[in-house]
Scaffold this active site. Sequence first.
Site: not given
Lengths: 133, 204
Positions: A15-17
């Site tokens: 994930s980007h996060s």
Amino acid sequence: MNSPNRGNVGIVIVSHSPKIAEGAADMVRQMVGNAVPLAWTGGDVDGGLGTNVAGILAAIETVWSPAGVAVLVDLGGAETNSEMAVEMLAEDRRARVVVCNAPVVEGAVIAATESSGGSSLAAVKRSAEEFYA
Amino acid sequence: MSLDRASREKLVRALAEAVIQHADELTSLDQAIGDGDHGLNMKRGFEAVLATLPGLADKSLPEMLKSIGMTLVMKVGGASGPLVGTFFMELGKALPEQPTRADLVAATDMAINAVKARGRSEAGQKTLLDVLVPVHAVLAAGGDATAIAAEAMQAADRTMPMLAIRGRASFLGERSIGHMDPGSRSASLLIDAAIKALEFEARS
């Protein structure tokens, strides 16, 4: 006892996060248990939101299984970076890693459930992707 | 085209400075239709490239381009890393050490096709391909340095009325219309910088 254990398909969550990736991995552990090799990665190399190829490569390495590895991704850059990471793997491993076209959280739980039963990489990918079907 | 070590270093510096100096502009373009990190991401990538100088310029032109591409892939942190990185890596694979113009036309064609495959995209979808493809056409038609650099800038401007089909901007649908694509802008800046650095080389 002597039957060869080909292992379960490994799962990588991208994930980007980092928080989303870690949280999704927590959900998989809670729901599916420890039978499946599982790793998560998120964030760019400076720790900001994003994804990075080196982190994805390391995560694939962590969960490597002869049965293969299914990668679950969120938005576009995660997919593009994951595809790049797969291409950078050694040739004998490349064909045994797939990026799933599935929602990252639901896809990871479904893929891990399928994997925990000893299913093939193709079956794991299909199950995750059926979420969109 | 024959690039000695000093010219290769000059070329890398020109590429990196073009991106770094325009990082704020790229970020503001990306804030309009993306997630606002294009300038920061590209700056991080090209700062990492700069950090590999002077050793980078010791490499042959193909090896130097491959190395730039790999650094961008590893450091950028967004989809533009693999896209721009793939372009440089493929250019490095396809170019001989002393490329002719025909070599450059053929190699950029291969690199553009690799970017299309990587992004599963075509020109007309409001991406960097909307700069790469028309600039390649001018290069292939024999355009001079001025014509190529001008096309790069005009091609980025032409992305403004386009509807985004690929990339983060595609989430906005119709609202993507009226804004320049940040990936197109960074591609045009890189091409302009390369042309100016190489033109200087050709004259000196």
